[in-house]
Design an enzyme around this catalytic site. Structure first.
Site, PDB file in Angstrom:
ATOM      1  N   GLN A  58      35.184  41.597  19.159  1.00  0.00           N
ATOM      2  CA  GLN A  58      34.231  42.399  20.424  1.00  0.00           C
ATOM      3  C   GLN A  58      35.257  43.316  20.921  1.00  0.00           C
ATOM      4  O   GLN A  58      34.993  43.615  22.147  1.00  0.00           O
ATOM      5  CB  GLN A  58      33.884  41.287  21.312  1.00  0.00           C
ATOM      6  CG  GLN A  58      32.644  40.204  20.821  1.00  0.00           C
ATOM      7  CD  GLN A  58      31.980  39.421  21.845  1.00  0.00           C
ATOM      8  OE1 GLN A  58      31.144  39.794  22.510  1.00  0.00           O
ATOM      9  NE2 GLN A  58      32.268  38.126  21.958  1.00  0.00           N
ATOM     10  N   LYS A  71      32.927  30.963  26.808  1.00  0.00           N
ATOM     11  CA  LYS A  71      34.345  31.299  27.264  1.00  0.00           C
ATOM     12  C   LYS A  71      34.486  31.133  28.788  1.00  0.00           C
ATOM     13  O   LYS A  71      35.603  30.851  29.352  1.00  0.00           O
ATOM     14  CB  LYS A  71      34.894  32.828  26.816  1.00  0.00           C
ATOM     15  CG  LYS A  71      34.129  33.992  27.578  1.00  0.00           C
ATOM     16  CD  LYS A  71      34.709  35.109  27.295  1.00  0.00           C
ATOM     17  CE  LYS A  71      34.003  36.419  27.905  1.00  0.00           C
ATOM     18  NZ  LYS A  71      34.086  36.336  29.533  1.00  0.00           N
ATOM     19  N   GLU A 125      38.759  38.274  28.853  1.00  0.00           N
ATOM     20  CA  GLU A 125      38.460  39.384  27.904  1.00  0.00           C
ATOM     21  C   GLU A 125      39.743  40.135  27.613  1.00  0.00           C
ATOM     22  O   GLU A 125      39.924  41.334  27.540  1.00  0.00           O
ATOM     23  CB  GLU A 125      37.812  40.481  28.499  1.00  0.00           C
ATOM     24  CG  GLU A 125      36.134  40.005  29.117  1.00  0.00           C
ATOM     25  CD  GLU A 125      35.342  39.753  27.883  1.00  0.00           C
ATOM     26  OE1 GLU A 125      35.661  39.648  26.819  1.00  0.00           O
ATOM     27  OE2 GLU A 125      33.975  39.592  28.410  1.00  0.00           O
TER      28      GLU A 125
END
Length: 710
Positions: free
Chosen positions: A269, A47, A239
């Site tokens: 996550q 990512k 995130e």
């Protein structure tokens, strides 16, 4: 959506071959990420590579740096990404807006805060400053914090913070997190209101204010919102699954003109709901941005296919998620190992023995990690590492015997063992309201003149009224402990269960329940001991157990920083190791019993398991104790997550007992592996000798390939 003409003229000195340097999943997200786009980046799928190449692509195609906003959750991540962009382009991208939500909010508010009553010179309160101001508010409101068992400043701060980040009322916070404080709601509201008023009068903001006041600015001042939204042609968010409601609203406001927002994250996550992270932000992204594109990164460059199969199998049981399955880019490895142990001590023994084996095979200390759901799960492994002189680094808190509440409990035991231990008296007494160090020491010196603890309990030190109340509180705790003699474990449980200490923890610490769990773990550990002096000696000498001894038979460390990692799963997110041990995978341990009672709790626990298992590159061990306690044995079922893994995806290791099979606790047992005795066993097997002597046996499996005699 406003269109931009991409010049393609190049920004830096290096020509980037995007076709060659990105894989088939990453390339579209980088080169076709205009408009609203959600990049679902599975664990280990690159990512950060996508974000940095996307920034480089935009700069390389004519977008000025000052028109790009990159939002991260840590300053370290922001610096790393900007550094990578510089390496890609060969030039530093001066003018790029990159940083945490809080740092970007601070920058904007310094320029535009005057529009809502803040000058550019406002102060930022750190946690200590904020707590001090809350203490002052309690005092100004004349709230008797001792008579009403009122929450401490740190607990009040956590309540106020959660309310703001989750965008809910204080009553809802108490109902959800602190129901025992509901009778105090009116006073807590008064403190919160005065806290906000004092900050405004002092032209000060805490960290939560940076976000909530920025959102207020964007909401109440549409011309400021339009100016900023027009400036930021492209917004990238790292995130995204960890954003709270306020952060998601800020992103939406700042992207309202160009609609170029690239949100990168992994719903599997999302593990920070206790910090008010809202998983619905990422799950509802396609609804909030109706024409959003979606890119999936599922090629994992970290773990073996066998490890990913376990992670995929467990997370597939969640209903609220974007379905995806990680695919390994690396070659095959060993199946993960499922290891039931008879007790927590034998679980720890097994874990450390396997570490020793790997170290003898050339692994470094820092290539191995032990992960656990809650801090108190680590105690047995810590003690085993200390006994064997293996260095370790603890993440997610302090080492077990260094924790304040563990020291509190031990201080009470110390005065029972040695009534003249003034330092222990000081620590125990200072837990009581109205007793500072000076008064506590005065009382401690008085009672230390007694001959034993029973005589001390009859003493009446000459002190003031408040100090006298504190002494009475101390006596109440000690009396319930004394009634539990001679069992050390029962004395510790009496200490933790006493009304006075229980109230102290609830009022002082947001994580009071976890601290009680630690004391219970200490009590379970104490069940091995019949003699209080021997128990206190064992605990006190743990520092010596951990000392490095120059023994040529022990594996050498690469450096002073080379240590085994012990970590909570929350602290392990974003990290990786060659070998990972996930311990205490038992009912009530992982998943957490308390989390199971919360809405969405089970699915978050499953995401925690997914995060933990995908930290492993080559070897994964899943362990759990079948029993808890020593004298008071409690049977434990394996974690429900283990039943969600198909049996062909792991290899079960059975710990068998040599010698006296009646000793099912295997106290002082020692694991040893050699060759020549168990060829008829069809499962990987370790023989434990309860006497403590090394047994010679064989484990005929790839599980222990190439292991020599220990």
């Amino acid at each position: 959506m406003k269109e931009f003409v991409l010049s393609g003229g190049g920004f830096g000195t290096r020509q980037i071959d995007y076709e060659q340097e990105l894989n088939d999943e990453q390339r579209p997200a980088v080169m076709d990420g205009d408009g609203a786009a959600l990049v679902l980046a599975g664990a280990g799928s690159g990512k950060t590579r996508v974000i940095t190449y996307r920034v480089a692509w935009l700069l390389d195609h004519g977008i000025p740096p000052e028109r790009i906003l990159l939002l991260t959750f840590t300053n370290k991540a922001a610096r790393e990404m900007v550094g990578r962009v510089e390496l890609l382009l060969g030039v530093y991208p001066h003018g790029l807006w990159a940083g945490t939500f809080h740092s970007i909010a601070n920058r904007i508010l310094r320029s535009y805060g005057s529009n809502i009553g803040y000058g550019s010179n406002f102060s930022i309160l750190d946690e200590e400053d904020a707590n001090d101001l809350i203490k002052l508010c309690v005092k100004q409101l004349k709230i008797d914090s001792t008579a009403k068992r009122f929450p401490s400043a740190s607990v009040l701060k956590s309540i106020i913070s959660y309310r703001r980040n989750a965008a809910i009322t204080l009553q809802m916070v108490l109902e959800r997190k602190h129901p025992h404080f509901l009778p105090l709601l009116a006073d807590i509201v008064r403190v919160s209101d005065l806290y906000e008023q004092q900050k405004k009068e002092q032209q000060a903001m805490d960290f939560d204010d940076l976000l909530t006041i920025l959102l207020r600015l964007l909401t109440e001042q549409p011309h400021i919102k339009e100016k900023l939204a027009n400036q930021f042609a492209y917004i990238l968010v790292d995130e995204f699954q960890d954003t709270n409601v306020v952060q998601a609203d800020i992103v939406h406001a700042l992207s309202s003109i160009h609609n170029n927002v690239l949100a990168v994250g992994d719903d599997a996550q999302s593990i920070y709901s206790f910090r008010a992270a809202e998983i619905r932000n990422i799950l509802d992204f396609p609804r909030r941005y109706s024409e959003a594109k979606m890119f999936r990164l599922v090629t994992n460059y970290r773990s073996t296919p066998q490890i990913l199969a376990v992670a995929n199998s467990v997370i597939a049981n969640n209903d609220n998620q974007f379905a995806k399955e990680l695919v390994a880019a690396v070659g095959n490895g060993d199946l993960p190992y499922l290891v039931p142990a008879n007790s927590a001590s034998q679980e720890a023994q097994f874990v450390v023995e396997q570490m020793t084996t790997l170290l003898n095979q050339g692994a470094s200390y820092s290539s191995m990690a032990v992960l656990f759901r809650a801090a108190y799960h680590s105690q047995q492994v810590e003690f085993e590492l200390m006994k064997r002189g293996i260095p370790y680094e603890y993440r997610g808190g302090m080492k077990f015997f260094e924790r304040a509440h563990v020291k509190d409990a031990l201080a009470h035991l110390r005065v029972m063992q040695n009534v003249k231990d003034v330092m222990a008296w000081d620590r125990a007494l200072m837990l009581q309201p109205g007793l500072g160090l000076t008064t506590a020491n005065k009382i401690g010196c008085m009672v230390a003149r007694c001959n034993d603890i029973d005589e001390a309990m009859l003493a009446t030190p000459t002190t003031g009224a408040k100090a006298g109340q504190g002494w009475e509180g101390m006596r109440r705790i000690m009396k319930v402990m004394l009634t539990a003699r001679p069992s050390i474990a029962d004395m510790l449980r009496a200490f933790a269960g006493s009304d006075d200490y229980h109230a102290y923890l609830e009022n002082e610490y947001p994580n009071w329940q976890e601290r009680l769990d630690d004391v219970e773990q200490l009590a379970a550990f104490a069940e091995q001991y019949d003699d209080l002096a021997a128990f206190l000696d064992a605990v006190s000498l743990t520092a010596d157990f951990g000392a490095r001894v120059d023994d040529p038979s022990k594996p050498k460390r690469e450096s002073d920083e080379d240590s085994v990692i012990l970590s909570t799963i929350h602290q392990a997110k974003g990290l990786e190791w060659d070998t990972v041990f996930i311990i205490n995978l038992s009912e009530g341990g992982f998943p957490s019993g308390r989390a199971m009672d919360e809405e969405g709790g089970l699915e978050e626990e499953r995401r925690l398991f997914y995060v933990a298992s995908t930290r492993a590159r080559q070897k994964l061990f899943l362990t759990y104790p079948i029993t808890a306690g020593y004298e008071h044995i409690e049977l434990r079922q394996p974690s429900m997550f283990l039943s969600e893994i198909p049996k062909n995806q792991y290899e079960e290791v059975k710990l068998r007992y040599g010698g006296d099979w009646s000793n099912m606790n295997g106290r002082q047992s020692k694991v040893a592996v050699a060759r020549g005795q168990a060829d008829d066993w069809d499962e990987p097997t370790i023989v434990l000798d309860p006497s403590g002597e090394t047994l010679r046996t064989t484990v005929p499996s790839s599980f222990l390939r190439g292991i020599d005699e220990l």
